[in-house]
Scaffold this motif. Structure first.
Motif, PDB file in Angstrom:
ATOM      1  N   PRO A 129       5.333   0.887  -3.754  1.00 33.87           N
ATOM      2  CA  PRO A 129       4.564   2.264  -3.802  1.00 33.87           C
ATOM      3  C   PRO A 129       3.280   2.256  -3.441  1.00 33.87           C
ATOM      4  CG  PRO A 129       5.800   1.669  -5.837  1.00 33.87           C
ATOM      5  CD  PRO A 129       5.693   0.442  -5.034  1.00 33.87           C
ATOM      6  N   GLY A 130       2.904   3.665  -2.996  1.00 34.54           N
ATOM      7  CA  GLY A 130       1.462   3.893  -2.664  1.00 34.54           C
ATOM      8  C   GLY A 130       1.065   3.431  -1.148  1.00 34.54           C
ATOM      9  N   ALA A 131       2.168   3.388  -0.158  1.00 33.50           N
ATOM     10  CA  ALA A 131       1.936   3.390   1.043  1.00 33.50           C
ATOM     11  C   ALA A 131       0.939   4.454   1.548  1.00 33.50           C
ATOM     12  CB  ALA A 131       3.278   3.586   1.967  1.00 33.50           C
ATOM     13  N   ASP A 132      -0.244   4.037   2.265  1.00 34.83           N
ATOM     14  CA  ASP A 132      -1.053   5.182   2.644  1.00 34.83           C
ATOM     15  C   ASP A 132      -1.730   4.865   4.080  1.00 34.83           C
ATOM     16  OD1 ASP A 132      -3.469   6.798   2.425  1.00 34.83           O
ATOM     17  OD2 ASP A 132      -4.192   5.928   0.660  1.00 34.83           O
ATOM     18  N   GLY A 148       1.214  -0.865  -2.359  1.00 31.49           N
ATOM     19  CA  GLY A 148       1.033  -1.397  -3.487  1.00 31.49           C
ATOM     20  C   GLY A 148      -0.268  -1.331  -4.190  1.00 31.49           C
ATOM     21  N   GLY A 149      -0.943  -2.054  -4.826  1.00 25.98           N
ATOM     22  CA  GLY A 149      -1.939  -2.135  -5.621  1.00 25.98           C
ATOM     23  C   GLY A 149      -2.112  -1.093  -6.617  1.00 25.98           C
ATOM     24  N   LYS A 150      -2.960  -0.124  -6.550  1.00 24.23           N
ATOM     25  CA  LYS A 150      -3.272   0.804  -7.568  1.00 24.23           C
ATOM     26  C   LYS A 150      -1.952   1.588  -8.168  1.00 24.23           C
ATOM     27  CE  LYS A 150      -5.982   4.868  -8.506  1.00 24.23           C
ATOM     28  NZ  LYS A 150      -6.920   6.038  -8.023  1.00 24.23           N
ATOM     29  N   ALA A 151      -1.148   1.850  -7.117  1.00 24.89           N
ATOM     30  CA  ALA A 151       0.228   2.460  -7.517  1.00 24.89           C
ATOM     31  C   ALA A 151       0.926   1.745  -8.391  1.00 24.89           C
ATOM     32  CB  ALA A 151       0.935   2.952  -6.113  1.00 24.89           C
ATOM     33  N   GLU A 172       3.747 -10.080   5.904  1.00 26.93           N
ATOM     34  CA  GLU A 172       2.629  -9.349   5.018  1.00 26.93           C
ATOM     35  C   GLU A 172       1.609 -10.091   4.850  1.00 26.93           C
ATOM     36  OE1 GLU A 172       4.673  -9.062   1.052  1.00 26.93           O
ATOM     37  OE2 GLU A 172       5.773  -7.211   1.406  1.00 26.93           O
ATOM     38  N   ILE A 173       0.469  -9.154   4.519  1.00 30.83           N
ATOM     39  CA  ILE A 173      -0.776  -9.998   4.528  1.00 30.83           C
ATOM     40  C   ILE A 173      -1.537  -9.464   3.039  1.00 30.83           C
ATOM     41  CG2 ILE A 173      -3.244  -9.769   5.381  1.00 30.83           C
ATOM     42  CD1 ILE A 173      -2.178  -8.775   8.228  1.00 30.83           C
ATOM     43  N   PRO A 174      -1.590 -10.618   2.265  1.00 30.20           N
ATOM     44  CA  PRO A 174      -2.021 -10.405   0.737  1.00 30.20           C
ATOM     45  C   PRO A 174      -3.595  -9.969   0.876  1.00 30.20           C
ATOM     46  CG  PRO A 174      -1.644 -12.592   1.220  1.00 30.20           C
ATOM     47  CD  PRO A 174      -1.228 -11.967   2.540  1.00 30.20           C
ATOM     48  N   VAL A 175      -4.099  -8.950   0.203  1.00 24.64           N
ATOM     49  CA  VAL A 175      -5.316  -8.442   0.048  1.00 24.64           C
ATOM     50  C   VAL A 175      -5.616  -8.423  -1.560  1.00 24.64           C
ATOM     51  CG1 VAL A 175      -6.766  -6.451   0.464  1.00 24.64           C
ATOM     52  CG2 VAL A 175      -5.047  -7.099   2.327  1.00 24.64           C
ATOM     53  N   GLN A 176      -6.790  -8.976  -1.750  1.00 29.44           N
ATOM     54  CA  GLN A 176      -7.211  -8.874  -3.380  1.00 29.44           C
ATOM     55  C   GLN A 176      -8.239  -7.518  -3.369  1.00 29.44           C
ATOM     56  OE1 GLN A 176      -6.106 -10.940  -5.440  1.00 29.44           O
ATOM     57  NE2 GLN A 176      -4.827 -11.818  -3.875  1.00 29.44           N
ATOM     58  N   ALA A 177      -7.302  -6.313  -3.559  1.00 32.35           N
ATOM     59  CA  ALA A 177      -7.974  -4.956  -3.851  1.00 32.35           C
ATOM     60  C   ALA A 177      -6.743  -4.058  -4.177  1.00 32.35           C
ATOM     61  CB  ALA A 177      -8.655  -4.764  -2.622  1.00 32.35           C
TER      62      ALA A 177
END
Length: 341
Positions: A129-132, A148-151, A172-177
């Motif tokens: 969820p949260g594709a932006d 992902g993330g906030k969603a 996929e590229i993981p991102v810490q945010a």
């Protein structure tokens, strides 16, 4: 010395320069040539556009109204609304040789692939969820799309790597945010620069290893969403939202070059390499900056856009497009079309 100039101060200096230089009669950078009302879109934001040059179409996603608004590119005339397929459309990417529209659907957690002839669903690519926000790399025919993330109420997100040919996630590229916003490709260094809004950082992604190799932050950088890039002069532009500030960064060293006041809540930045201008669109309107040299910028023009903060520039038509929602500044939603001088 790095400093922030308020927009009003820059505007006054620019006006004095015009008057003293005897060029006050010169055409402004942007001239409004068309306005198209969208009375049926009664609320919610719009997001990032896609352009179909061959078929003369502009695609605009309406997030809350759950539609894709289609306009005639040359005139700005509204052609039709695409409804019933997408639920929370955000970034759009049009792939001309497939006549296909890729849609980041934040609510459904998909990247939907639509046939751009009649807009029926061809394929639904499952994401979080949260594709932006995302960008398309025409060299590799890959879309990089944050989700992902906030969603998911999580502090980490991913940038999904989507092949437009197989229509599948190929990495996929993981991102810490929690919130991923504006992105810019750096073809020369095979990098992707990414705004991490909740962290007030800019991430540097190595596209070969598909990993974050560095992150930068600067004093006063908050709410960063919009991003632009000058590949020739090696300058990255990052927009802080409130107060509105443009950060100019050397992407090779990660060092801050300077800061300049601009519109609040910026959502898009476009660098025009021919005119050497930067166009910033936000909730306060549009600012057009002249690039005197890679380190120095002057405000040439401020334009009211009725609250419209998402925009796109089409160089071949020399036209700039901004869409605004219904709200305090406008009785109804609509598209503004500007001639670029």
């Amino acid at each position: 010395m790095m400093h922030i100039l308020k927009k009003s101060t820059i505007a006054c200096l620019s006006m004095l320069a015009l008057l003293s230089g005897g060029s006050a009669s010169a055409a402004p950078p942007l001239e409004l040539v068309a306005q198209t009302p969208l009375p049926a879109v009664t609320g919610g934001d719009f997001d990032h556009f896609a352009v179909d040059l061959a078929k003369n179409r502009l695609f605009v996603p309406s997030e809350v109204y759950q539609s894709i608004e289609v306009f005639e590119l040359s005139s700005g005339k509204h052609l039709h609304s695409v409804t019933g397929t997408v639920q929370g459309p955000h970034m759009l990417e049009y792939i001309a040789d497939q006549n296909a529209l890729f849609v980041a659907d934040a609510r459904n957690g998909y990247c939907d692939v639509l046939d751009a002839s009649d807009f029926h669903l061809i394929k639904r690519i499952t994401l979080r969820p949260g594709a932006d926000f995302g960008v398309y790399d025409a060299r590799t025919r890959l879309i990089y799309l944050g989700n992902g993330g906030k969603a998911l109420k999580a502090d980490n997100s991913v940038i999904s790597v989507i092949s437009v040919d197989t229509r599948e996630v190929v990495g996929e590229i993981p991102v810490q945010a929690a919130v991923i916003k504006g992105m810019q490709l750096d073809v020369q260094r095979n990098r992707l620069y990414v705004n991490l809004r909740d962290k007030s950082q800019v991430a540097v992604v190595d596209l070969a290893s598909r990993s974050v190799t560095a992150s930068w932050t600067f004093p006063g950088l908050t709410g960063n969403a919009a991003m632009g890039f000058d590949a020739l002069h090696r300058r990255l532009f990052v927009g802080a939202r409130n107060p509105g500030v443009m950060f100019v960064v050397d992407p090779d060293s990660g060092k801050l070059v300077g800061t300049f006041g601009t519109v609040n809540i910026s959502d898009d930045m476009t660098y025009d390499p021919v005119a050497q201008r930067l166009i910033v669109s936000g909730a306060d309107g549009v600012d057009v900056f002249a690039q005197d040299n890679p380190d120095t910028y002057r405000l040439l023009q401020h334009v009211d856009t009725l609250g419209g903060k998402t925009s796109v520039y089409v160089p071949s038509l020399k036209q700039f497009y901004v869409v605004h929602t219904k709200g305090v500044q406008a009785p109804q939603a609509g598209l503004q079309v500007f001639k670029v001088n």
